[in-house]
Structures are given as C-alpha cells and as structure tokens.
Scaffold this motif. Sequence first.
Motif, short mmCIF file in Angstrom:
data_model
loop_
_atom_site.label_atom_id
_atom_site.label_comp_id
_atom_site.label_asym_id
_atom_site.label_seq_id
_atom_site.Cartn_x
_atom_site.Cartn_y
_atom_site.Cartn_z
N THR A 52 5.93 18.03 -16.25
CA THR A 52 4.75 17.52 -15.71
C THR A 52 3.86 18.43 -15.30
O THR A 52 4.31 19.59 -14.80
N HIS A 71 2.79 19.35 -21.65
CA HIS A 71 3.70 18.30 -21.05
C HIS A 71 3.89 16.74 -21.94
O HIS A 71 2.72 16.46 -22.53
N ALA A 73 6.50 13.52 -20.55
CA ALA A 73 6.87 12.70 -19.19
C ALA A 73 7.84 13.38 -18.65
O ALA A 73 8.41 14.06 -19.04
N SER A 74 8.11 12.73 -17.40
CA SER A 74 9.20 13.26 -16.42
C SER A 74 10.42 12.98 -17.27
O SER A 74 11.57 13.36 -16.94
#
Length: 126
Positions: A52, A71, A73-74
């Motif tokens: 992220t 990026h 998502a986490s």
Amino acid sequence: MGSREHERLTAGLRVATYNCNGLGNREKREQVFHWLSGKEEDIFMIQEAHSTPASESLWRSMWDGDIIFNHGASNSTGVVTLFKRAINDSIKITKHKILVQGRASLIELDVEGMLFCLVNVYCPNS
C-alpha cells in the motif's frame, strides 16, 4: 563498475518472477527479501505483494535497491518490481506505466544502451 559485472550485464539481465501470496506481514517480507538477495537474478517481479502507499517507505528501508510499486490492497493484489543495488548504476528506468491498478505494470529500461521492456502481471484466477 568492475569488469565481471560489466560482462554479466552486457550478456543480459536476469529476471525472475514470483507470486508471494502476500508480503504485507513484515516478518514474511524480511524472509522473502533475504531469500531474494541471495538469488542470482538482478530483477524480481513480485505478484500478490499486498503493498500500500502507507507501507512504501518501510518496504524501501528493507530492500537494498530500487523498488517500483503498483499497489493493490493490504490483503490482495499488487505487483512490485525489485532491482538489486548491484545493477543500479548500470540501468536507467525510462518509463513506468500502471496498465491495471494492482495487477499490471509496464517498465522500460535502458541497460548500457540496450532497451528492455518488462511487464509485471498478476492475473485473476477466476
């Protein structure tokens, strides 16, 4: 640049690609980065990075070289391209284009006058 390194680069870049199934966890990321640093390849194209914008500086502090992020998502997607520091003086990144957010990046490199185009892709499995 030493003659051995020059010979290696003029012969071409060594590129590897790995689906890491998530590197959001710091311990796992440290283990993977350590493992990659011992590999012979110069560039690593990572899928399912789970990076992220908020974690970018931490990733940069952990990897000894350049990083290009796309990026996701986490907890899903994300592609990251890692460059070993040993080749930083020999390559110039001329373009980075996000083709699909979190899933595909195009990177153009100039390596001692030779042009390379890398595409780092993480495709959905459904």
